[in-house]
Motif scaffolding. Sequence first.
Motif, PDB file in Angstrom:
ATOM      1  N   GLU A 132       0.739  -0.979   0.198  1.00 49.10           N
ATOM      2  CA  GLU A 132       0.346  -0.341   0.410  1.00 49.10           C
ATOM      3  C   GLU A 132       1.311   0.684   0.238  1.00 49.10           C
ATOM      4  OE1 GLU A 132      -3.774   1.926   2.360  1.00 49.10           O
ATOM      5  OE2 GLU A 132      -3.083   0.336   2.901  1.00 49.10           O
ATOM      6  N   GLY A 133       0.644   2.161  -0.801  1.00 49.31           N
ATOM      7  CA  GLY A 133       1.500   3.429  -1.519  1.00 49.31           C
ATOM      8  C   GLY A 133       2.525   3.414  -1.756  1.00 49.31           C
ATOM      9  N   LEU A 134       2.728   2.472  -2.288  1.00 50.98           N
ATOM     10  CA  LEU A 134       4.407   2.291  -3.356  1.00 50.98           C
ATOM     11  C   LEU A 134       4.001   2.891  -4.881  1.00 50.98           C
ATOM     12  CD1 LEU A 134       7.070   0.970  -4.089  1.00 50.98           C
ATOM     13  CD2 LEU A 134       6.048  -1.243  -4.094  1.00 50.98           C
ATOM     14  N   SER A 135       4.489   3.265  -4.949  1.00 51.31           N
ATOM     15  CA  SER A 135       4.221   4.052  -6.348  1.00 51.31           C
ATOM     16  C   SER A 135       4.709   4.142  -6.684  1.00 51.31           C
ATOM     17  CB  SER A 135       4.706   5.598  -5.959  1.00 51.31           C
ATOM     18  OG  SER A 135       4.799   6.551  -7.052  1.00 51.31           O
ATOM     19  N   VAL A 136       4.106   3.404  -8.138  1.00 49.22           N
ATOM     20  CA  VAL A 136       4.731   2.333  -9.427  1.00 49.22           C
ATOM     21  C   VAL A 136       4.579   3.238 -10.305  1.00 49.22           C
ATOM     22  CG1 VAL A 136       5.324   0.439 -10.989  1.00 49.22           C
ATOM     23  CG2 VAL A 136       5.062   0.587  -8.198  1.00 49.22           C
ATOM     24  N   ALA A 137       5.923   3.435 -11.832  1.00 53.71           N
ATOM     25  CA  ALA A 137       5.493   3.967 -12.435  1.00 53.71           C
ATOM     26  C   ALA A 137       5.598   3.012 -13.842  1.00 53.71           C
ATOM     27  CB  ALA A 137       7.425   4.651 -12.777  1.00 53.71           C
ATOM     28  N   PRO A 138       4.599   3.020 -14.512  1.00 49.60           N
ATOM     29  CA  PRO A 138       3.510   2.436 -15.422  1.00 49.60           C
ATOM     30  C   PRO A 138       5.342   2.660 -16.816  1.00 49.60           C
ATOM     31  CG  PRO A 138       2.800   4.180 -16.275  1.00 49.60           C
ATOM     32  CD  PRO A 138       3.577   4.705 -15.004  1.00 49.60           C
ATOM     33  N   LEU A 139       4.947   1.056 -17.995  1.00 50.70           N
ATOM     34  CA  LEU A 139       6.038   1.434 -18.546  1.00 50.70           C
ATOM     35  C   LEU A 139       5.252   2.011 -19.940  1.00 50.70           C
ATOM     36  CD1 LEU A 139       5.621  -2.789 -19.427  1.00 50.70           C
ATOM     37  CD2 LEU A 139       6.999  -1.596 -17.868  1.00 50.70           C
ATOM     38  N   ALA A 140       6.762   2.528 -20.496  1.00 52.16           N
ATOM     39  CA  ALA A 140       6.923   4.191 -21.920  1.00 52.16           C
ATOM     40  C   ALA A 140       5.695   2.814 -22.676  1.00 52.16           C
ATOM     41  CB  ALA A 140       7.504   4.242 -22.158  1.00 52.16           C
ATOM     42  N   LYS A 141       4.532   3.881 -23.267  1.00 55.38           N
ATOM     43  CA  LYS A 141       3.460   3.135 -24.574  1.00 55.38           C
ATOM     44  C   LYS A 141       5.069   2.987 -25.242  1.00 55.38           C
ATOM     45  CE  LYS A 141      -0.612   5.192 -23.295  1.00 55.38           C
ATOM     46  NZ  LYS A 141      -1.831   6.302 -23.650  1.00 55.38           N
ATOM     47  N   ARG A 142       5.945   3.922 -25.611  1.00 56.70           N
ATOM     48  CA  ARG A 142       6.307   3.752 -27.254  1.00 56.70           C
ATOM     49  C   ARG A 142       7.620   2.520 -26.493  1.00 56.70           C
ATOM     50  NH1 ARG A 142       9.402   6.687 -22.910  1.00 56.70           N
ATOM     51  NH2 ARG A 142      11.546   5.751 -22.457  1.00 56.70           N
ATOM     52  N   ASP A 143       7.393   1.247 -25.391  1.00 55.15           N
ATOM     53  CA  ASP A 143       8.681   0.702 -25.847  1.00 55.15           C
ATOM     54  C   ASP A 143       6.960  -0.836 -25.902  1.00 55.15           C
ATOM     55  OD1 ASP A 143      10.766   1.277 -24.566  1.00 55.15           O
ATOM     56  OD2 ASP A 143       9.586   1.168 -22.587  1.00 55.15           O
ATOM     57  N   GLY A 144       5.902  -0.408 -26.153  1.00 52.94           N
ATOM     58  CA  GLY A 144       5.587  -1.490 -26.734  1.00 52.94           C
ATOM     59  C   GLY A 144       4.935  -3.176 -25.893  1.00 52.94           C
ATOM     60  N   ASP A 145       5.069  -4.808 -26.386  1.00 55.38           N
ATOM     61  CA  ASP A 145       5.438  -5.735 -25.662  1.00 55.38           C
ATOM     62  C   ASP A 145       6.265  -5.484 -25.120  1.00 55.38           C
ATOM     63  OD1 ASP A 145       3.798  -7.822 -24.770  1.00 55.38           O
ATOM     64  OD2 ASP A 145       3.167  -8.807 -26.240  1.00 55.38           O
ATOM     65  N   VAL A 146       6.804  -5.481 -24.093  1.00 51.08           N
ATOM     66  CA  VAL A 146       8.338  -5.782 -24.156  1.00 51.08           C
ATOM     67  C   VAL A 146       7.936  -7.058 -23.529  1.00 51.08           C
ATOM     68  CG1 VAL A 146       8.725  -3.824 -22.790  1.00 51.08           C
ATOM     69  CG2 VAL A 146       7.147  -5.475 -21.290  1.00 51.08           C
ATOM     70  N   VAL A 147       7.336  -8.107 -23.455  1.00 56.19           N
ATOM     71  CA  VAL A 147       7.295  -8.939 -22.884  1.00 56.19           C
ATOM     72  C   VAL A 147       7.757 -10.069 -23.867  1.00 56.19           C
ATOM     73  CG1 VAL A 147       6.055 -11.736 -21.805  1.00 56.19           C
ATOM     74  CG2 VAL A 147       5.739  -9.713 -20.391  1.00 56.19           C
TER      75      VAL A 147
END
Length: 325
Positions: A158-173
């Motif tokens: 709880e309260g952990l701030s997580v930046a999302p993946l950048a859209k430019r990176d697409g499907d990184v998996v």
Amino acid sequence: MNPADLSRTVVRAVRCAVEDGELGADVAVPGRVVVERTRPGGVGEYATPVAFRLAKAAGRAPGEVARVLARRLGQEPGIVSVEVTGPGFLNFVLPAPSAPLVIRDVLVLEGAAFLPVDIDIDAGLGLGLRERVVRESVLRLVRSQGGSQGGSEHGVTEGLSVAPLAKRDGDVVARFGVDAARWAMLCVPARETPEFSDRLLLQGEGSEFFRVRYAHARSRALLSNADGLGFGPVVGEVDAPALLRALAGHPLVLEAAAHHRAPERLTRHLVELADALLDFQYRVLPQGDEKPSAAHRARLALAEAAGTVLAGGLALLGIDAPTRL
């Protein structure tokens, strides 16, 4: 004394100082004190800011609290020196680590990394890929330290701030594979946006992700090759300061990573450990007509322990540790 004992020793010093009236009856003795490796340019080998945590209840400046504890800790036979720096940091120098003790401590600890972890961190929250990966790793780290057993998974993160993946990176998996994508998501602080590059796919020393998994694979290959030469690992003393230092600090890294909810601390440590093992590997097996000796057996035991720690660390990150690359 080894680094894993240092936190308990500091807690005991706090308890004794409170009982003897040096810090005041209002000071609550912490159940655990986070001790971390000193940052580059710092004093000593390990440090803790515990005095700041106690200062308000003690009604004294952090530096005064630190000096009270330093006097006690300086009398501990397993501590070479204690120094107070800045406004109240306690800094320690410990004896050179002993291979048998280091191996014993890290192998006992690593059992927690391989315990099955049933995580349903999403639970209807609609978390993005990176937030789910980070939260899962944080939960594994906390559980490895004995926390959140039967408690709320969401409370831990709880309260952990997580930046999302950048859209430019697409499907990184799809582009990098599950393990490499996880590494990239976890090797930077959660609040920072991870970077993805073709270096993740590099099968060479230019990739930290590759070096960590390759070092684990090398440890298993050393065991296999030694078996072919008719000998196995036997714990004994080994002259390998860099590798022993990295292994000795592993319990503290796990504790700090769990405390700060920071998997990137573990990734940095795994790189340090992998590099030390890759430098050490050339001394493990007999060369030429050399016969296997007690020294070779002891070196093999140290390499095996390092590989086990690498596998356990990768497991806490949700990453596979292959035996061949």
